[in-house]
Design an enzyme around this catalytic site. Structure first.
Site, PDB file in Angstrom:
ATOM      1  N   GLY A 120       5.605   2.368 -18.308  1.00  0.00           N
ATOM      2  CA  GLY A 120       6.121   2.635 -19.642  1.00  0.00           C
ATOM      3  C   GLY A 120       6.194   1.431 -20.561  1.00  0.00           C
ATOM      4  O   GLY A 120       6.947   1.428 -21.540  1.00  0.00           O
ATOM      5  N   GLU A 146       0.188  -5.996 -23.560  1.00  0.00           N
ATOM      6  CA  GLU A 146      -0.859  -6.462 -22.632  1.00  0.00           C
ATOM      7  C   GLU A 146      -0.887  -7.993 -22.552  1.00  0.00           C
ATOM      8  O   GLU A 146      -1.947  -8.636 -22.583  1.00  0.00           O
ATOM      9  CB  GLU A 146      -2.230  -5.912 -23.037  1.00  0.00           C
ATOM     10  CG  GLU A 146      -2.292  -4.392 -23.113  1.00  0.00           C
ATOM     11  CD  GLU A 146      -2.107  -3.692 -21.768  1.00  0.00           C
ATOM     12  OE1 GLU A 146      -2.176  -4.366 -20.715  1.00  0.00           O
ATOM     13  OE2 GLU A 146      -1.873  -2.467 -21.771  1.00  0.00           O
ATOM     14  N   ILE A 206     -10.971  -2.908 -17.367  1.00  0.00           N
ATOM     15  CA  ILE A 206     -10.159  -2.110 -18.282  1.00  0.00           C
ATOM     16  C   ILE A 206     -10.215  -0.641 -17.891  1.00  0.00           C
ATOM     17  O   ILE A 206     -11.285  -0.063 -17.721  1.00  0.00           O
ATOM     18  CB  ILE A 206     -10.634  -2.293 -19.741  1.00  0.00           C
ATOM     19  CG1 ILE A 206     -10.591  -3.782 -20.135  1.00  0.00           C
ATOM     20  CG2 ILE A 206      -9.798  -1.456 -20.688  1.00  0.00           C
ATOM     21  CD1 ILE A 206      -9.233  -4.423 -20.056  1.00  0.00           C
ATOM     22  N   TYR A 250      -6.634   3.466 -12.038  1.00  0.00           N
ATOM     23  CA  TYR A 250      -5.528   2.774 -11.370  1.00  0.00           C
ATOM     24  C   TYR A 250      -4.408   3.741 -11.024  1.00  0.00           C
ATOM     25  O   TYR A 250      -4.141   4.688 -11.764  1.00  0.00           O
ATOM     26  CB  TYR A 250      -4.939   1.690 -12.286  1.00  0.00           C
ATOM     27  CG  TYR A 250      -5.860   0.529 -12.549  1.00  0.00           C
ATOM     28  CD1 TYR A 250      -5.945  -0.543 -11.667  1.00  0.00           C
ATOM     29  CD2 TYR A 250      -6.647   0.502 -13.696  1.00  0.00           C
ATOM     30  CE1 TYR A 250      -6.777  -1.615 -11.920  1.00  0.00           C
ATOM     31  CE2 TYR A 250      -7.489  -0.574 -13.958  1.00  0.00           C
ATOM     32  CZ  TYR A 250      -7.547  -1.625 -13.064  1.00  0.00           C
ATOM     33  OH  TYR A 250      -8.381  -2.683 -13.320  1.00  0.00           O
ATOM     34  N   CYS A 280       4.589   7.504  -2.032  1.00  0.00           N
ATOM     35  CA  CYS A 280       5.864   7.731  -1.349  1.00  0.00           C
ATOM     36  C   CYS A 280       7.061   7.892  -2.277  1.00  0.00           C
ATOM     37  O   CYS A 280       8.131   8.272  -1.830  1.00  0.00           O
ATOM     38  CB  CYS A 280       6.141   6.593  -0.364  1.00  0.00           C
ATOM     39  SG  CYS A 280       6.442   4.986  -1.161  1.00  0.00           S
ATOM     40  N   SER A 293       3.944   0.190 -22.741  1.00  0.00           N
ATOM     41  CA  SER A 293       3.454   0.420 -24.106  1.00  0.00           C
ATOM     42  C   SER A 293       4.387   1.326 -24.900  1.00  0.00           C
ATOM     43  O   SER A 293       4.608   1.097 -26.092  1.00  0.00           O
ATOM     44  CB  SER A 293       2.037   0.996 -24.082  1.00  0.00           C
ATOM     45  OG  SER A 293       1.130   0.034 -23.563  1.00  0.00           O
TER      46      SER A 293
END
Length: 200
Positions: free
Chosen positions: A14, A87, A171, A177, A147, A16
């Protein structure tokens, strides 16, 4: 007193949305905000801060060669309340020094948001320097995709498989990801990955 803040967390924690919320809160009080993001992050376009929940806004895109102190000093007046950097892991160590110099000499608080480490659990250069220089560090938390415990890193998935080596900068978002705890970074559930990232 102005300070340099670094708020870090794994992917999907969270960061951004938090920077957009902070910008909104300042601006709703009539205070001026300078929002910056490294040109390296192109997920939503150059010079755009975008969250996974669909909110976005334009920001000043900074290049690795930019001197942030000179840039900030040339474009700001006495009414600038805060500098927000998304970033921040993609900043150069020199740029982090320039932000610290901005805090100390222009007396403007700087809040930087970013990843602490890359998908191979190595510190980004910008994050390392922020950890060294920041007045305040705060971890933003999210949960492991496997988990439900606290995620401390992110696992890069390429062609449906965990990637253990490669370029530090790759990117991507949810398509590349997943946040994980350390245990599942080393030992991910490959069957679950296959359902999350079906090969087309």
């Amino acid at each position: 007193m102005a300070q340099l803040f670094f708020e870090y967390g794994a992917m999907s924690s969270g960061k951004s949305i938090e920077i957009l919320k902070v910008a909104h809160n300042y601006e709703s009080q009539g205070r001026q905000v300078l929002l910056m993001t490294p040109i390296t992050d192109t997920r939503a376009g150059i010079g755009v801060v975008a969250s996974r929940i669909g909110l976005s806004r334009e920001a000043l895109a900074v290049k690795p060669a930019d001197d942030l102190y000179v840039l900030i000093k040339s474009m700001t007046g006495d009414d600038l309340a805060v500098i927000l950097v998304d970033e921040a892991q993609f900043l150069t160590p020199e740029q982090v020094d320039q932000l610290a110099y901005t805090v100390d000499n222009l007396h403007i608080p700087v809040m930087a948001f970013g990843l602490k480490q890359d998908a191979f659990n190595n510190l980004f250069a910008g994050s390392k320097r922020l950890i060294e220089l920041a007045d305040k560090l705060e971890e933003m938390k999210t949960i492991c995709s496997f988990c439900g415990k606290k995620a401390t890193t992110q696992l890069r998935i390429v062609n449906g498989k965990p990637q253990r080596q490669g370029a530090q900068v790759f990117i991507g978002g949810d398509e590349a990801y997943i946040p994980t705890c350390r245990r599942h970074w080393y030992n991910p559930d490959l069957d679950k990955i296959a359902t999350m990232f079906p090969i087309k």
